[in-house]
Motif scaffolding. Structure first.
Motif, PDB file in Angstrom:
ATOM      1  N   SER A  57     -21.406 -40.727  24.850  1.00  0.00           N
ATOM      2  CA  SER A  57     -20.071 -41.171  25.242  1.00  0.00           C
ATOM      3  C   SER A  57     -18.982 -40.463  24.448  1.00  0.00           C
ATOM      4  O   SER A  57     -18.012 -39.957  25.023  1.00  0.00           O
ATOM      5  CB  SER A  57     -19.952 -42.687  25.072  1.00  0.00           C
ATOM      6  N   SER A  58     -19.119 -40.412  23.148  1.00  0.00           N
ATOM      7  CA  SER A  58     -18.081 -39.761  22.332  1.00  0.00           C
ATOM      8  C   SER A  58     -18.046 -38.260  22.582  1.00  0.00           C
ATOM      9  O   SER A  58     -16.978 -37.645  22.585  1.00  0.00           O
ATOM     10  CB  SER A  58     -18.258 -40.072  20.848  1.00  0.00           C
ATOM     11  N   ALA A  59     -19.205 -37.663  22.832  1.00  0.00           N
ATOM     12  CA  ALA A  59     -19.247 -36.230  23.135  1.00  0.00           C
ATOM     13  C   ALA A  59     -18.551 -35.938  24.460  1.00  0.00           C
ATOM     14  O   ALA A  59     -17.789 -34.979  24.570  1.00  0.00           O
ATOM     15  CB  ALA A  59     -20.690 -35.738  23.168  1.00  0.00           C
ATOM     16  N   LEU A  60     -18.796 -36.766  25.469  1.00  0.00           N
ATOM     17  CA  LEU A  60     -18.143 -36.575  26.765  1.00  0.00           C
ATOM     18  C   LEU A  60     -16.629 -36.744  26.672  1.00  0.00           C
ATOM     19  O   LEU A  60     -15.867 -35.993  27.298  1.00  0.00           O
ATOM     20  CB  LEU A  60     -18.711 -37.549  27.797  1.00  0.00           C
ATOM     21  N   LYS A  61     -16.191 -37.717  25.882  1.00  0.00           N
ATOM     22  CA  LYS A  61     -14.752 -37.927  25.698  1.00  0.00           C
ATOM     23  C   LYS A  61     -14.111 -36.725  25.015  1.00  0.00           C
ATOM     24  O   LYS A  61     -13.027 -36.277  25.400  1.00  0.00           O
ATOM     25  CB  LYS A  61     -14.500 -39.196  24.890  1.00  0.00           C
ATOM     26  N   ARG A  62     -14.779 -36.206  23.999  1.00  0.00           N
ATOM     27  CA  ARG A  62     -14.246 -35.052  23.279  1.00  0.00           C
ATOM     28  C   ARG A  62     -14.235 -33.806  24.172  1.00  0.00           C
ATOM     29  O   ARG A  62     -13.271 -33.033  24.165  1.00  0.00           O
ATOM     30  CB  ARG A  62     -15.067 -34.811  22.016  1.00  0.00           C
ATOM     31  N   GLU A  63     -15.297 -33.618  24.943  1.00  0.00           N
ATOM     32  CA  GLU A  63     -15.353 -32.490  25.878  1.00  0.00           C
ATOM     33  C   GLU A  63     -14.172 -32.558  26.848  1.00  0.00           C
ATOM     34  O   GLU A  63     -13.479 -31.558  27.072  1.00  0.00           O
ATOM     35  CB  GLU A  63     -16.666 -32.504  26.656  1.00  0.00           C
ATOM     36  N   ALA A  64     -13.936 -33.734  27.415  1.00  0.00           N
ATOM     37  CA  ALA A  64     -12.825 -33.912  28.358  1.00  0.00           C
ATOM     38  C   ALA A  64     -11.483 -33.628  27.682  1.00  0.00           C
ATOM     39  O   ALA A  64     -10.598 -33.009  28.273  1.00  0.00           O
ATOM     40  CB  ALA A  64     -12.846 -35.325  28.927  1.00  0.00           C
ATOM     41  N   GLU A  65     -11.338 -34.081  26.435  1.00  0.00           N
ATOM     42  CA  GLU A  65     -10.101 -33.846  25.687  1.00  0.00           C
ATOM     43  C   GLU A  65      -9.863 -32.346  25.497  1.00  0.00           C
ATOM     44  O   GLU A  65      -8.778 -31.833  25.771  1.00  0.00           O
ATOM     45  CB  GLU A  65     -10.187 -34.543  24.327  1.00  0.00           C
ATOM     46  N   ILE A  66     -10.888 -31.650  25.041  1.00  0.00           N
ATOM     47  CA  ILE A  66     -10.764 -30.212  24.773  1.00  0.00           C
ATOM     48  C   ILE A  66     -10.484 -29.439  26.061  1.00  0.00           C
ATOM     49  O   ILE A  66      -9.677 -28.504  26.074  1.00  0.00           O
ATOM     50  CB  ILE A  66     -12.020 -29.678  24.060  1.00  0.00           C
ATOM     51  N   LYS A  67     -11.127 -29.822  27.153  1.00  0.00           N
ATOM     52  CA  LYS A  67     -10.925 -29.123  28.423  1.00  0.00           C
ATOM     53  C   LYS A  67      -9.474 -29.196  28.902  1.00  0.00           C
ATOM     54  O   LYS A  67      -9.018 -28.313  29.610  1.00  0.00           O
ATOM     55  CB  LYS A  67     -11.857 -29.678  29.492  1.00  0.00           C
ATOM     56  N   LYS A  68      -8.762 -30.229  28.508  1.00  0.00           N
ATOM     57  CA  LYS A  68      -7.348 -30.390  28.902  1.00  0.00           C
ATOM     58  C   LYS A  68      -6.409 -29.521  28.067  1.00  0.00           C
ATOM     59  O   LYS A  68      -5.257 -29.315  28.437  1.00  0.00           O
ATOM     60  CB  LYS A  68      -6.928 -31.852  28.779  1.00  0.00           C
ATOM     61  N   TRP A  69      -6.880 -29.065  26.926  1.00  0.00           N
ATOM     62  CA  TRP A  69      -6.028 -28.284  26.021  1.00  0.00           C
ATOM     63  C   TRP A  69      -5.720 -26.906  26.593  1.00  0.00           C
ATOM     64  O   TRP A  69      -6.538 -26.295  27.264  1.00  0.00           O
ATOM     65  CB  TRP A  69      -6.720 -28.084  24.688  1.00  0.00           C
TER      66      TRP A  69
END
Length: 78
Positions: A57-69
């Motif tokens: 869950s935390s990895a998926l959230k971080r991946e989504a965050e980074i992809k928006k950058w």
């Protein structure tokens, strides 16, 4: 189980963000053109950043965050 968020650089200089439990296996898949249309087309070159997470869950959230950058912010990670 440890989940890893990773960024890899492609031959054209583009960046790809993903998650995995085995970075070496996943990079080998990218190199063979397996599992991602993006890296199949752009040709994976090297892993430039990794970050460990204790759950998916935390990895998926971080991946989504980074992809928006924007690219400039991603480059500052490494």
């Amino acid at each position: 189980m440890v989940y890893v968020v990773y960024l890899l650089e492609c031959e054209d200089g583009s960046l790809y963000t993903g998650i995995t439990t085995d970075v070496e296996r996943r990079f080998a898949e990218h190199k063979k053109g397996i599992g991602s249309h993006f890296t199949k087309a752009k040709k994976a070159k090297r892993i430039v950043y990794t970050e460990q997470h204790t759950n998916r869950s935390s990895a998926l959230k971080r991946e989504a965050e980074i992809k928006k950058w924007p690219r400039s912010k991603k480059l500052r990670l490494f």
